[in-house]
Design an enzyme around this catalytic site. Structure first.
Site, short mmCIF file in Angstrom:
data_model
loop_
_atom_site.label_atom_id
_atom_site.label_comp_id
_atom_site.label_asym_id
_atom_site.label_seq_id
_atom_site.Cartn_x
_atom_site.Cartn_y
_atom_site.Cartn_z
CG ASP A 111 -2.99 -9.41 4.33
OD1 ASP A 111 -3.69 -9.43 3.29
OD2 ASP A 111 -3.25 -8.67 5.30
CE1 TYR A 168 0.33 -7.28 3.98
CE2 TYR A 168 1.39 -7.32 6.14
CZ TYR A 168 0.41 -6.85 5.29
OH TYR A 168 -0.50 -5.92 5.75
CD GLU A 198 1.24 -3.49 7.68
OE1 GLU A 198 0.82 -4.66 7.78
OE2 GLU A 198 0.53 -2.56 7.22
#
Length: 352
Positions: free
Chosen positions: A141, A123, A40
């Site tokens: 996102d 996020y 991520e």
């Protein structure tokens, strides 16, 4: 059909499409929260195809959080070399060190604690919690905001940070409690492959639930104000070789843009002063036999370099700056370098 009135049907359509059509990505083959965290962070502002080889090399080099926590910064930056936004790597390592020191090497499984880690925003926290732990948490996102703005005709400006709260609430209202991992990844996948800036509505599995599609407004959304004009800075990078065939590089300062990475001596070209004079004034270096190499633009998030590169030799009377030293070709290869320096170095090697 209105999505909020047909939530079960919407979830089933999204989840069945995702399970059937999802791309085979290496971080989707694991539930290890450390590996998902790495992916991520790498995927922030970077294309999936670019990230895949970096991710695979990174987890091979640092297979455990302890391995990353104990790594030297130069070793870390070398693994990140060319991926850009190097503060991501430093923050990832700092956050991993906190987990090793404070949580016994187990990534926290609640939003409050994981969000307190260095570099972990809303996020990333939601992505790790939902994908690794199966906890129904939002992970919003740009892709998700684009999808939801069209599905529900949300007209708030997504360039304004507080707008994200609206989308986070929507996700928490819609999220599949049984499989939050697939739900969040399904929204991300939809935004990455179908509900793109130029949407491919005929392929969309949830088109029947999309208010913007039904009104023919899908290309109007999301609303996003343009960024302020980017600063353009002309710079010169001088590749200097000594009589022994070694190359002069300097390490950038520990704070600021491209911190601690190695580069060929670089100067800003802010006036008409000759290159030789600028190099002498800034670095105390006298150049000989200077010739042009390649010119190109390199775009950062807030600034664009218009970069001119040169190949030169040192005057025998020159002393080199304290923050620079000569390296063999093999040593240059091993140093962590930013993308513009890699580009110039590859040009040098190609003409060798």
């Amino acid at each position: 059909m209105q999505i909020l009135e047909h939530q079960d049907e919407f979830r089933e359509s999204l989840l069945s499409w995702y399970r059937r059509e999802k791309r085979d990505l290496p971080w989707r083959r694991t539930s290890n929260p450390y590996y998902i965290w790495i992916s991520e962070v790498m995927l922030q502002q970077t294309r999936v195809d670019t990230v895949i080889p970096y991710y695979e090399r990174f987890v091979e080099k640092f297979p455990t959080m302890s391995a990353l926590a104990e790594a030297e910064e130069e070793e870390l930056l070398k693994q990140w070399e060319g991926l850009g936004y190097y503060s991501r790597a430093r923050n990832l390592q700092a956050g991993v060190r906190e987990v090793v020191e404070n949580y016994g090497g187990s990534v926290p499984a609640n939003r409050k604690e994981i969000s307190a880690l260095k570099g972990v925003g809303p996020y990333t926290a939601g992505a790790v919690l939902s994908i690794a732990y199966g906890i129904p948490e939002h992970a919003v996102d740009g892709n998700v905001m684009r999808v939801l703005s069209r599905l529900l005709i949300i007209e708030e400006d997504i360039a304004i940070p507080r707008t994200k709260k609206i989308f986070e609430k929507v996700v928490m209202d819609l999220i599949d409690k049984e499989d939050p991992s697939s739900f969040n990844q399904g929204l991300m996948e939809l935004g990455a492959t179908i509900c793109t800036p130029k949407p491919r509505c005929l392929l969309c599995p949830v088109r029947d639930f999309c208010a913007a599609f039904l009104e023919g407004r899908q290309e109007e959304l999301p609303v996003k104000t343009k960024k302020t004009k980017m600063k353009i800075t002309p710079v010169a990078s001088v590749v200097i070789r000594n009589e022994q065939g070694q190359w002069l590089l300097r390490q950038r300062p520990a704070k600021g843009l491209l911190a601690n990475l190695w580069e060929f001596p670089m100067i800003e070209l802010t006036d008409d002063e000759p290159l030789h004079d600028k190099m002498r004034a800034q670095y105390g270096i006298e150049l000989h036999h200077c010739k042009a190499l390649i010119n190109f633009k390199h775009v950062f998030s807030h600034i664009t370099w218009e970069l001119q590169s040169y190949l030169a030799e040192l005057s025998s009377m020159t002393t080199i700056p304290d923050d620079a030293q000569f390296f063999t070709e093999e040593e240059v290869e091993a140093l962590p370098k930013p993308v513009p320096v890699i580009k110039i170095w590859n040009e040098i090697k190609g003409n060798a």
